[in-house]
Design an enzyme around this catalytic site. Structure first.
Site, PDB file in Angstrom:
ATOM      1  N   ILE A 141       0.850  -1.179   0.000  1.00  0.00           N
ATOM      2  CA  ILE A 141       0.000   0.000   0.000  1.00  0.00           C
ATOM      3  C   ILE A 141       0.896   1.244   0.000  1.00  0.00           C
ATOM      4  O   ILE A 141       1.744   1.409   0.879  1.00  0.00           O
ATOM      5  CB  ILE A 141      -0.934   0.015   1.223  1.00  0.00           C
ATOM      6  CG1 ILE A 141      -1.683  -1.327   1.350  1.00  0.00           C
ATOM      7  CG2 ILE A 141      -1.899   1.188   1.113  1.00  0.00           C
ATOM      8  CD1 ILE A 141      -2.517  -1.703   0.143  1.00  0.00           C
ATOM      9  N   LYS A 142       0.667   2.105  -0.986  1.00  0.00           N
ATOM     10  CA  LYS A 142       1.501   3.299  -1.128  1.00  0.00           C
ATOM     11  C   LYS A 142       0.939   4.446  -0.284  1.00  0.00           C
ATOM     12  O   LYS A 142      -0.221   4.825  -0.427  1.00  0.00           O
ATOM     13  CB  LYS A 142       1.584   3.726  -2.599  1.00  0.00           C
ATOM     14  CG  LYS A 142       2.343   2.746  -3.466  1.00  0.00           C
ATOM     15  CD  LYS A 142       2.362   3.174  -4.924  1.00  0.00           C
ATOM     16  CE  LYS A 142       3.344   4.282  -5.175  1.00  0.00           C
ATOM     17  NZ  LYS A 142       3.476   4.572  -6.634  1.00  0.00           N
ATOM     18  N   ILE A 143       1.803   4.984   0.566  1.00  0.00           N
ATOM     19  CA  ILE A 143       1.458   6.108   1.432  1.00  0.00           C
ATOM     20  C   ILE A 143       2.493   7.201   1.206  1.00  0.00           C
ATOM     21  O   ILE A 143       3.693   6.936   1.259  1.00  0.00           O
ATOM     22  CB  ILE A 143       1.446   5.676   2.912  1.00  0.00           C
ATOM     23  CG1 ILE A 143       0.351   4.631   3.156  1.00  0.00           C
ATOM     24  CG2 ILE A 143       1.260   6.877   3.833  1.00  0.00           C
ATOM     25  CD1 ILE A 143       0.337   4.067   4.564  1.00  0.00           C
TER      26      ILE A 143
END
Length: 372
Positions: A141-143
């Site tokens: 998951i890209k944050i």
């Protein structure tokens, strides 16, 4: 299929080749599998701009959109269904790579809504929800590494969710990202998660640094300033790698986590497509070679490297002092580097928001068309 020798050499030098592109057509046609079999690709990253281009230029989503329209799904629900389906399918394509690399590679990244970049609670909630929806162990998951993103990174890892930290521009912010990662592992361990299963990469943007700094150097216009063009991006990445080594190879905090199976947070070189035609088109691949790194490469740059790229194994390690001298020279000439990094972060978030809004508009138009 035989692996391209240039990309195989890059991989053997310790660089994980991840493709910076994804579409349903690539998955269905077998083109993504061909990249694995012929171009040493061991992962994929996505972002709002990639999905916008994929959905706007293809009719392969029409049937799903029509089905969702029939159920009364709104644009956000439709977009979530489309993107998580594509990422889930891509995760399945990389299942064997994931197994063969013991979970290091075979990773597919999906980004939280960029409108949440300054909303910690919203980012954490969506990160956990995206992980649940994709439902594959090899999803990342890209944050974004905004100030609000830093605690979101920690809290998402603490919940047992692997994270790709994106939009990192400065070494100073990278240090904060590493701290957030280590805090997340501590919390995950305390929460009873197997931290050996948690993976994180830190996406350091490269070409955008050169674009911004070069513009400022050209505005200064002196021979000394012009001689520094094209040096900032690589120097910044080299300093980032030195920071990585200082924590994960030489630091005192990580060994305790490593004893519980923790893996280092690998540096990932992002924005590696060359924007200045005066520079070699494989510059940010050929000159960013070091063990335990990832390079997310756009399709056009991947093809260029396969054709005429080179592997410089002395491009990063041992060049920190030289890179500091580049930064000192930039500062002396009048380039305000903290301001550069602040501008780049703001622009990076804004660009992804624009792409996301365009994606919402495209999806809404298709929904309306399907509804008649």
């Amino acid at each position: 299929m035989t692996q391209n020798p240039k990309l195989a050499e890059l991989s053997e030098a310790g660089v994980s080749v991840w493709l910076d592109d994804l579409s349903r057509e690539m998955i269905a046609s077998g083109a993504l599998q061909d990249e694995i079999d012929g171009h040493s690709v061991v992962g994929v990253t996505t972002n709002p701009a990639i999905f916008q281009a994929s959905i706007a230029k293809s009719d392969v989503y029409d049937e799903q959109i029509a089905t969702l329209a029939g159920t009364g799904a709104d644009v956000d629900a439709t977009l979530t269904a489309i993107t998580t389906d594509d990422v889930r399918s891509a995760c399945d394509v990389f299942e064997q790579v994931f197994a063969d690399s013991d979970g290091v590679d075979g990773r597919v990244s999906i980004e939280v809504d960029p409108r949440l970049a300054h909303d910690t609670d919203g980012t954490v909630a969506q990160a956990i929800e995206l992980h649940r929806l994709v439902d594959r162990p090899n999803v990342l998951i890209k944050i974004p590494a905004t100030k609000a993103g830093l605690p979101a990174i920690t809290r998402t890892l603490a919940a047992g969710v692997s994270v790709n930290v994106t939009l990192i521009f400065s070494v100073e912010r990278y240090g904060e990202v590493i701290d957030a990662f280590l805090d997340g592992l501590d919390a995950a361990l305390e929460n009873g998660h197997d931290i050996a299963q948690l993976v994180s990469v830190a996406s350091f943007f490269v070409s955008r640094v050169d674009t911004e700094v070069d513009n400022r150097l050209e505005a200064i216009g002196t021979p000394e300033a012009l001689a520094l063009r094209g040096k900032a991006g690589l120097a910044n990445a080299r300093l980032a790698y030195a920071a990585y080594q200082e924590v994960f190879d030489l630091g005192v905090r990580f060994p305790a986590l490593k004893s519980h199976g923790a893996r280092p947070q690998r540096p990932l070189w992002a924005s590696t497509g060359v924007k200045n035609p005066d520079y070699p088109d494989t510059l940010y691949v050929s000159e960013l070679v070091a063990p335990d790194t990832v390079n997310t490469i756009p399709g056009k740059t991947l093809e260029a490297f396969a054709d005429h790229g080179w592997v410089n194994t002395e491009s990063i390690i041992g060049r920190a002092e030289e890179s500091r001298e580049v930064f000192e020279a930039l500062t002396r000439i009048g380039v305000n580097l903290p301001e550069v990094f602040e501008v780049l972060e703001s622009e990076g978030v804004a660009k992804f928001e624009v792409a996301w809004n365009e994606l919402l508009t495209t999806t809404a138009e298709q929904l309306e068309s399907a509804q008649g």
